[in-house]
Design a protein around this motif. Structure first.
Motif, PDB file in Angstrom:
ATOM      1  N   GLU A 184      -0.563  -6.253  -4.142  1.00 38.65           N
ATOM      2  CA  GLU A 184      -0.608  -4.812  -4.419  1.00 38.65           C
ATOM      3  C   GLU A 184      -1.903  -4.192  -3.906  1.00 38.65           C
ATOM      4  N   ALA A 185      -3.012  -4.878  -4.070  1.00 38.71           N
ATOM      5  CA  ALA A 185      -4.301  -4.349  -3.611  1.00 38.71           C
ATOM      6  C   ALA A 185      -4.335  -4.258  -2.088  1.00 38.71           C
ATOM      7  N   TYR A 186      -3.797  -5.269  -1.407  1.00 37.59           N
ATOM      8  CA  TYR A 186      -3.794  -5.249   0.053  1.00 37.59           C
ATOM      9  C   TYR A 186      -2.836  -4.187   0.590  1.00 37.59           C
ATOM     10  N   GLN A 187      -1.689  -4.026  -0.045  1.00 47.60           N
ATOM     11  CA  GLN A 187      -0.744  -3.030   0.431  1.00 47.60           C
ATOM     12  C   GLN A 187      -1.201  -1.617   0.105  1.00 47.60           C
ATOM     13  N   ALA A 188      -2.043  -1.462  -0.888  1.00 52.64           N
ATOM     14  CA  ALA A 188      -2.552  -0.132  -1.221  1.00 52.64           C
ATOM     15  C   ALA A 188      -3.446   0.409  -0.111  1.00 52.64           C
ATOM     16  N   ILE A 189      -4.108  -0.449   0.619  1.00 49.28           N
ATOM     17  CA  ILE A 189      -4.997   0.017   1.688  1.00 49.28           C
ATOM     18  C   ILE A 189      -4.350  -0.079   3.074  1.00 49.28           C
ATOM     19  N   ALA A 190      -3.109  -0.544   3.155  1.00 50.59           N
ATOM     20  CA  ALA A 190      -2.412  -0.648   4.438  1.00 50.59           C
ATOM     21  C   ALA A 190      -1.983   0.731   4.905  1.00 50.59           C
ATOM     22  N   PRO A 191      -1.941   0.958   6.211  1.00 46.04           N
ATOM     23  CA  PRO A 191      -1.537   2.269   6.728  1.00 46.04           C
ATOM     24  C   PRO A 191      -0.094   2.633   6.386  1.00 46.04           C
ATOM     25  N   ALA A 192       0.844   1.664   6.417  1.00 43.36           N
ATOM     26  CA  ALA A 192       2.247   1.967   6.134  1.00 43.36           C
ATOM     27  C   ALA A 192       2.917   0.748   5.509  1.00 43.36           C
ATOM     28  N   VAL A 193       3.550   0.997   4.344  1.00 46.52           N
ATOM     29  CA  VAL A 193       4.240  -0.060   3.615  1.00 46.52           C
ATOM     30  C   VAL A 193       5.570   0.496   3.149  1.00 46.52           C
TER      31      VAL A 193
END
Length: 95
Positions: free
Chosen positions: A74-83
């Motif tokens: 969740e933490a990594y996907q929160a900072i990803a450009p598009a999920v």
């Protein structure tokens, strides 16, 4: 089966090897030695012998299979450009 000069020249052509006239007899002898070794190995009686995965009967020391880090998806996907649906979306680069 022994290879002849014409066989080696054909193999060299197919393999795109540039053998000169001095190398052809030596290469013919080397290839015939290899084929002779293969024939000798195939002549060995191997009935009743189990195949080995490794020539040494060694066992590997393995580490314990346990979790060492917390799930931070969740933490990594929160900072990803598009999920989307838990997957990372990347821009299309090949048409």
């Amino acid at each position: 089966m022994a290879l002849e000069r014409s066989d080696v020249e054909k193999i060299a052509h197919l393999a795109r090897l540039g053998l000169n006239e001095a190398e052809v007899p030596r290469t013919t002898e080397t290839l015939n030695n290899i084929l002779g070794l293969i024939d000798a190995m195939q002549a060995v009686d191997t009935d009743g012998i189990e195949p080995l995965a490794h020539p040494l009967e060694a066992t590997q020391r393995l580490r314990a299979d346990r979790v060492t880090e917390q799930n931070q998806r969740e933490a990594y996907q929160a900072i990803a450009p598009a999920v989307e649906n838990g997957l990372y979306l990347v821009p299309k680069v090949i048409e």
